[in-house]
Design a protein around this motif. Structure first.
Motif, PDB file in Angstrom:
ATOM      1  N   VAL A 237      75.449  18.690  60.726  1.00 25.51           N
ATOM      2  CA  VAL A 237      75.560  19.952  61.453  1.00 25.51           C
ATOM      3  C   VAL A 237      74.220  20.683  61.456  1.00 25.51           C
ATOM      4  CG1 VAL A 237      76.605  22.246  61.405  1.00 25.51           C
ATOM      5  CG2 VAL A 237      78.034  20.224  61.076  1.00 25.51           C
ATOM      6  N   ALA A 238      73.536  20.698  60.291  1.00 25.51           N
ATOM      7  CA  ALA A 238      72.244  21.396  60.203  1.00 25.51           C
ATOM      8  C   ALA A 238      71.201  20.730  61.090  1.00 25.51           C
ATOM      9  CB  ALA A 238      71.769  21.413  58.750  1.00 25.51           C
ATOM     10  N   ILE A 239      71.190  19.395  61.129  1.00 21.93           N
ATOM     11  CA  ILE A 239      70.230  18.683  61.981  1.00 21.93           C
ATOM     12  C   ILE A 239      70.546  18.938  63.447  1.00 21.93           C
ATOM     13  CG2 ILE A 239      69.491  16.386  62.714  1.00 21.93           C
ATOM     14  CD1 ILE A 239      69.758  15.500  59.796  1.00 21.93           C
ATOM     15  N   GLU A 240      71.849  18.937  63.790  1.00 20.48           N
ATOM     16  CA  GLU A 240      72.245  19.216  65.172  1.00 20.48           C
ATOM     17  C   GLU A 240      71.820  20.626  65.580  1.00 20.48           C
ATOM     18  OE1 GLU A 240      76.308  19.412  67.930  1.00 20.48           O
ATOM     19  OE2 GLU A 240      76.412  18.780  65.831  1.00 20.48           O
ATOM     20  N   GLN A 241      72.022  21.596  64.684  1.00 23.69           N
ATOM     21  CA  GLN A 241      71.613  22.973  64.970  1.00 23.69           C
ATOM     22  C   GLN A 241      70.099  23.058  65.149  1.00 23.69           C
ATOM     23  OE1 GLN A 241      73.079  25.598  65.752  1.00 23.69           O
ATOM     24  NE2 GLN A 241      71.853  27.387  65.179  1.00 23.69           N
ATOM     25  N   LEU A 242      69.343  22.348  64.308  1.00 22.12           N
ATOM     26  CA  LEU A 242      67.883  22.346  64.422  1.00 22.12           C
ATOM     27  C   LEU A 242      67.456  21.764  65.764  1.00 22.12           C
ATOM     28  CD1 LEU A 242      65.028  22.671  63.290  1.00 22.12           C
ATOM     29  CD2 LEU A 242      65.302  20.460  62.128  1.00 22.12           C
ATOM     30  N   GLU A 243      68.073  20.668  66.171  1.00 19.21           N
ATOM     31  CA  GLU A 243      67.716  20.060  67.457  1.00 19.21           C
ATOM     32  C   GLU A 243      68.054  20.994  68.615  1.00 19.21           C
ATOM     33  OE1 GLU A 243      65.916  17.371  67.915  1.00 19.21           O
ATOM     34  OE2 GLU A 243      65.773  17.345  65.717  1.00 19.21           O
ATOM     35  N   ARG A 244      69.207  21.716  68.520  1.00 23.76           N
ATOM     36  CA  ARG A 244      69.554  22.674  69.569  1.00 23.76           C
ATOM     37  C   ARG A 244      68.505  23.778  69.658  1.00 23.76           C
ATOM     38  NH1 ARG A 244      75.074  22.292  67.888  1.00 23.76           N
ATOM     39  NH2 ARG A 244      74.830  24.240  66.721  1.00 23.76           N
ATOM     40  N   ARG A 245      68.074  24.281  68.500  1.00 24.99           N
ATOM     41  CA  ARG A 245      67.059  25.340  68.496  1.00 24.99           C
ATOM     42  C   ARG A 245      65.730  24.838  69.085  1.00 24.99           C
ATOM     43  NH1 ARG A 245      68.213  29.469  64.643  1.00 24.99           N
ATOM     44  NH2 ARG A 245      70.407  30.020  64.992  1.00 24.99           N
ATOM     45  N   LYS A 246      65.371  23.604  68.760  1.00 28.18           N
ATOM     46  CA  LYS A 246      64.132  23.050  69.309  1.00 28.18           C
ATOM     47  C   LYS A 246      64.241  22.887  70.826  1.00 28.18           C
ATOM     48  CE  LYS A 246      62.500  20.439  65.270  1.00 28.18           C
ATOM     49  NZ  LYS A 246      62.247  19.072  64.740  1.00 28.18           N
ATOM     50  N   THR A 247      65.405  22.378  71.274  1.00 27.57           N
ATOM     51  CA  THR A 247      65.611  22.210  72.718  1.00 27.57           C
ATOM     52  C   THR A 247      65.567  23.558  73.425  1.00 27.57           C
ATOM     53  OG1 THR A 247      66.950  20.223  72.356  1.00 27.57           O
ATOM     54  CG2 THR A 247      67.216  21.352  74.471  1.00 27.57           C
ATOM     55  N   ASP A 248      66.216  24.563  72.818  1.00 30.89           N
ATOM     56  CA  ASP A 248      66.232  25.903  73.410  1.00 30.89           C
ATOM     57  C   ASP A 248      64.822  26.479  73.457  1.00 30.89           C
ATOM     58  OD1 ASP A 248      67.666  28.206  74.465  1.00 30.89           O
ATOM     59  OD2 ASP A 248      67.157  29.205  72.580  1.00 30.89           O
ATOM     60  N   ARG A 249      64.035  26.242  72.418  1.00 33.94           N
ATOM     61  CA  ARG A 249      62.656  26.740  72.412  1.00 33.94           C
ATOM     62  C   ARG A 249      61.844  26.095  73.534  1.00 33.94           C
ATOM     63  NH1 ARG A 249      58.799  26.097  67.190  1.00 33.94           N
ATOM     64  NH2 ARG A 249      59.187  23.895  67.665  1.00 33.94           N
ATOM     65  N   ARG A 250      62.009  24.777  73.719  1.00 38.11           N
ATOM     66  CA  ARG A 250      61.271  24.100  74.790  1.00 38.11           C
ATOM     67  C   ARG A 250      61.676  24.658  76.169  1.00 38.11           C
ATOM     68  NH1 ARG A 250      62.188  19.490  71.440  1.00 38.11           N
ATOM     69  NH2 ARG A 250      64.070  18.975  72.639  1.00 38.11           N
ATOM     70  N   ARG A 251      63.000  24.830  76.365  1.00 35.08           N
ATOM     71  CA  ARG A 251      63.493  25.320  77.645  1.00 35.08           C
ATOM     72  C   ARG A 251      62.991  26.745  77.920  1.00 35.08           C
ATOM     73  NH1 ARG A 251      67.676  28.369  78.887  1.00 35.08           N
ATOM     74  NH2 ARG A 251      68.525  28.242  76.765  1.00 35.08           N
ATOM     75  N   GLN A 252      63.116  27.604  76.896  1.00 30.43           N
ATOM     76  CA  GLN A 252      62.687  28.991  77.061  1.00 30.43           C
ATOM     77  C   GLN A 252      61.181  29.100  77.220  1.00 30.43           C
ATOM     78  OE1 GLN A 252      64.558  31.436  77.573  1.00 30.43           O
ATOM     79  NE2 GLN A 252      66.507  31.257  76.498  1.00 30.43           N
ATOM     80  N   THR A 253      60.451  28.221  76.535  1.00 28.13           N
ATOM     81  CA  THR A 253      58.988  28.252  76.658  1.00 28.13           C
ATOM     82  C   THR A 253      58.572  27.877  78.075  1.00 28.13           C
ATOM     83  OG1 THR A 253      58.685  27.712  74.318  1.00 28.13           O
ATOM     84  CG2 THR A 253      56.822  27.273  75.786  1.00 28.13           C
ATOM     85  N   ARG A 254      59.248  26.874  78.648  1.00 20.59           N
ATOM     86  CA  ARG A 254      58.942  26.504  80.037  1.00 20.59           C
ATOM     87  C   ARG A 254      59.256  27.667  80.986  1.00 20.59           C
ATOM     88  NH1 ARG A 254      61.170  21.399  78.457  1.00 20.59           N
ATOM     89  NH2 ARG A 254      63.199  22.006  79.345  1.00 20.59           N
ATOM     90  N   ALA A 255      60.393  28.358  80.732  1.00 19.38           N
ATOM     91  CA  ALA A 255      60.762  29.498  81.582  1.00 19.38           C
ATOM     92  C   ALA A 255      59.729  30.616  81.473  1.00 19.38           C
ATOM     93  CB  ALA A 255      62.150  30.010  81.186  1.00 19.38           C
ATOM     94  N   LEU A 256      59.232  30.879  80.275  1.00 18.18           N
ATOM     95  CA  LEU A 256      58.221  31.912  80.077  1.00 18.18           C
ATOM     96  C   LEU A 256      56.926  31.543  80.788  1.00 18.18           C
ATOM     97  CD1 LEU A 256      58.796  32.706  76.285  1.00 18.18           C
ATOM     98  CD2 LEU A 256      59.376  34.195  78.229  1.00 18.18           C
ATOM     99  N   THR A 257      56.590  30.264  80.736  1.00 16.92           N
ATOM    100  CA  THR A 257      55.374  29.819  81.422  1.00 16.92           C
ATOM    101  C   THR A 257      55.504  30.011  82.927  1.00 16.92           C
ATOM    102  OG1 THR A 257      54.931  28.184  79.682  1.00 16.92           O
ATOM    103  CG2 THR A 257      53.848  27.841  81.815  1.00 16.92           C
ATOM    104  N   ALA A 317      65.507  24.863  60.433  1.00 23.55           N
ATOM    105  CA  ALA A 317      64.871  23.817  59.622  1.00 23.55           C
ATOM    106  C   ALA A 317      65.072  24.082  58.139  1.00 23.55           C
ATOM    107  CB  ALA A 317      63.378  23.734  59.944  1.00 23.55           C
ATOM    108  N   ALA A 318      65.111  25.366  57.757  1.00 24.66           N
ATOM    109  CA  ALA A 318      65.297  25.713  56.341  1.00 24.66           C
ATOM    110  C   ALA A 318      66.666  25.284  55.828  1.00 24.66           C
ATOM    111  CB  ALA A 318      65.115  27.215  56.151  1.00 24.66           C
ATOM    112  N   GLN A 319      67.632  25.076  56.737  1.00 20.40           N
ATOM    113  CA  GLN A 319      68.966  24.659  56.332  1.00 20.40           C
ATOM    114  C   GLN A 319      69.103  23.144  56.241  1.00 20.40           C
ATOM    115  OE1 GLN A 319      71.193  26.928  55.249  1.00 20.40           O
ATOM    116  NE2 GLN A 319      69.422  28.270  55.594  1.00 20.40           N
ATOM    117  N   VAL A 320      68.046  22.420  56.628  1.00 18.75           N
ATOM    118  CA  VAL A 320      68.044  20.957  56.511  1.00 18.75           C
ATOM    119  C   VAL A 320      67.308  20.597  55.239  1.00 18.75           C
ATOM    120  CG1 VAL A 320      67.368  18.777  57.576  1.00 18.75           C
ATOM    121  CG2 VAL A 320      68.068  20.710  59.008  1.00 18.75           C
ATOM    122  N   GLU A 321      68.028  20.082  54.286  1.00 21.33           N
ATOM    123  CA  GLU A 321      67.427  19.758  52.994  1.00 21.33           C
ATOM    124  C   GLU A 321      66.356  18.706  53.162  1.00 21.33           C
ATOM    125  OE1 GLU A 321      68.665  17.839  48.668  1.00 21.33           O
ATOM    126  OE2 GLU A 321      70.201  18.305  50.152  1.00 21.33           O
TER     127      GLU A 321
END
Length: 539
Positions: A237-257, A317-321
């Motif tokens: 679950v923690a890894i899945e959440q981390l990947e979602r956050r990374k994907t969201d950051r990439r998507r939002q970063t492209r939108a900001l650009t 990432a802090a929640q992924v041991e």
């Protein structure tokens, strides 16, 4: 027991001499439920157990205790002159009891005895339950095997009047039968119990598992199977959440650009149109100022948005041991093995009783032998005689290859020197960078490489000792391993299994973990039995 018992951590921290923290700000409560304390090697389980047991004071925070404590460390080392009563931790109470029986009326003697007027009989009964009925309270402890010494100490723990037992790796030196017996006795015991262990069978019998990791302390109800299932689920679950956050950051970063690019395009068009319309300079200046203000606001807003997105990724990432891979590399080239690696001819082993005292053995080629037998049957003595560290009473010992012997106490390590120093001494032709890489692959934290080995965990020490043997200038072609899996966490045991499968030299290994022995591709078993030593094919 009428009063509730508890051990409570309030913001407990342990700071290392270099200023780093082994763990920090731990808050937890341990109640009467039997609890297994687990975690990777070096994470601080033994230190935390000693804090709970009031053996040491935390460098930060405090531990509140309700109930009497009995602590058992993972290494039980009899000293010269010590008796069974000393190892069991009841020498003072027994001596006071004997003085009272002889007429003493001192209050200190009565305080030492308390309500334990049957202590002598209780100790003898506990020793018998541990299959040590031949020992007496005044028996010398120096010649006990590692397993026998641990069983004596456990017998003392079980007859103590403590509300709490805090046991650090109590099954390390016990054979399969004695492990099962200990589990049964602990299950019958009321009162608090905290067990530091990697023994899956023992952990399965616990009411809950508490894990110490770089994320702090986490409690899981149920035994080992439930803990392993929940841990795998939480990590997924923690890894899945981390990947979602990374994907969201990439998507939002492209939108900001794209947003910034659209603003820049509008401003550019406006500037061109104003120039073509031949506007007054003052109007052009105001338009330029408005554009710069808009761009400035956008930069601030986008910087804040990017910071929020990055913080979200860091929080996830802090929640992924941290779960670094552990790699034990055996020497690459297969060693040249003579037809006869080692032999014992008509050898009588010292300090061994019965028919197992005599042995004839020939070890040839890359033979891989599992050395089996009950505690006290002579397995460790046999390895010491083979290694040349103990002389046989009679007979001939021959060794034809470089040999490395790792005993249960890892006495090949100099406790005052670092692993790095000792590995460089074992292989003067190796450079420091190579050795550091080897240690990193072993899972050694770079900050702990310069530490004296006496300050390393049991698992870190066994890996260091193996590395010294395998990466020496003349690598060992015969490994004699006395319970090498004792102090390792599960990931390290699996890494050790992989390394030993890759190892192409001869091998004799003592272990009470049947799964471990099954996984290292042994060719033969050497069994201590009532008929003596029996060498058969592994099956």
């Amino acid at each position: 027991m009428t009063n509730p018992i508890s051990l409570t951590l309030h913001g407990v921290s342990w700071q290392l001499p270099d200023g780093s923290f082994l763990f920090s700000e731990l808050d937890a409560t341990f109640d009467a439920r039997h609890t297994g304390l687990v975690g990777r090697n070096g994470v601080g389980k033994s230190v935390l157990a000693r804090i709970l047991a009031a053996e040491v004071t935390p460098t930060g925070g405090r531990c509140a205790r309700i109930g009497r404590l009995h602590y058992l460390p993972q290494q039980i080392t009899p000293r010269a002159g010590e008796t069974v009563a000393d190892l069991a931790g009841v020498r003072g109470a027994l001596d006071a009891l004997h003085r009272i029986e002889a007429g003493s009326t001192l209050q200190a003697d009565f305080d030492a005895v308390g309500d334990r007027w049957q202590l002598s009989a209780q100790l003898q009964q506990a020793l018998s339950a541990m299959q040590l009925g031949h020992l007496q309270a005044d028996s010398a402890a120096m010649h006990l095997s590692g397993g026998e010494a641990m069983r004596v100490a456990l017998a003392g723990a079980l007859v103590s009047d403590a509300d709490w037992l805090i046991l650090d790796e109590p099954t390390n030196h016990l054979d399969a039968r004695h492990r099962r017996d200990l589990i049964t006795q602990l299950q019958r015991r009321s009162g608090g119990l905290i067990v530091v262990s990697h023994d899956r069978l023992l952990l399965e019998s616990m009411a809950r598992i508490v894990e110490l990791s770089d994320l702090g302390l986490r409690s899981h109800g149920g035994g080992y199977s439930f803990y392993a299932e929940r841990k795998a689920h939480e990590r997924a679950v923690a890894i899945e959440q981390l990947e979602r956050r990374k994907t969201d950051r990439r998507r939002q970063t492209r939108a900001l650009t794209r947003q910034r690019e659209r603003l820049e395009q509008r401003q550019s068009r406006g500037t061109r149109q104003a120039a073509q319309a031949n506007q007054a300079p003052i109007l052009l200046g105001l338009q330029k100022q408005r554009a710069e203000n808009s761009a400035g606001r956008l930069r601030v807003e986008q910087a804040a948005a990017r910071a929020t997105l990055s913080q979200g990724v860091r929080d996830a990432a802090a929640q992924v041991e941290d779960d670094p891979a552990i790699v034990l590399l055996a020497p690459g080239a297969a060693p040249t093995m003579p037809e006869r690696v080692a032999s014992l001819r008509e050898v009588l082993l010292p300090n061994v009783r019965g028919r197992a005292q005599r042995i004839d053995l020939r070890l040839s080629g890359a033979q891989r032998v599992g050395l089996l037998g009950a505690n006290g049957s002579g397995k460790s003595t046999l390895l010491k005689v083979l290694a040349g560290l103990s002389e046989p009473l009679s007979g001939v010992r021959e060794l034809a290859v470089e040999t490395a012997y790792l005993d249960q106490r890892l006495s090949t390590l100099d406790p005052a020197r670092s692993t790095l120093e000792q590995m460089l001494a074992a292989n003067p032709s190796a450079d420091e960078s190579t050795v550091r890489t080897q240690l990193a692959l072993l899972g050694q934290n770079a900050a702990r490489v310069p530490l004296p080995t006496e300050r390393l965990s049991g698992g870190e020490r066994i890996k260091a000792a193996l590395a010294m043997a395998l990466y020496a200038e003349r690598p060992a072609r015969l490994l004699l391993l006395d319970e090498p899996d004792n102090h390792l966490d599960l990931a390290s045991v699996q890494a050790l299994e992989t390394m030993l499968r890759q190892y192409r030299g001869a091998l004799i290994v003592v272990s009470h973990d049947t799964a471990f022995l099954a996984n290292i591709e042994l060719t033969h078993r050497l069994q201590a039995s009532e008929r003596g030593w029996l060498l058969t094919a592994w099956s």
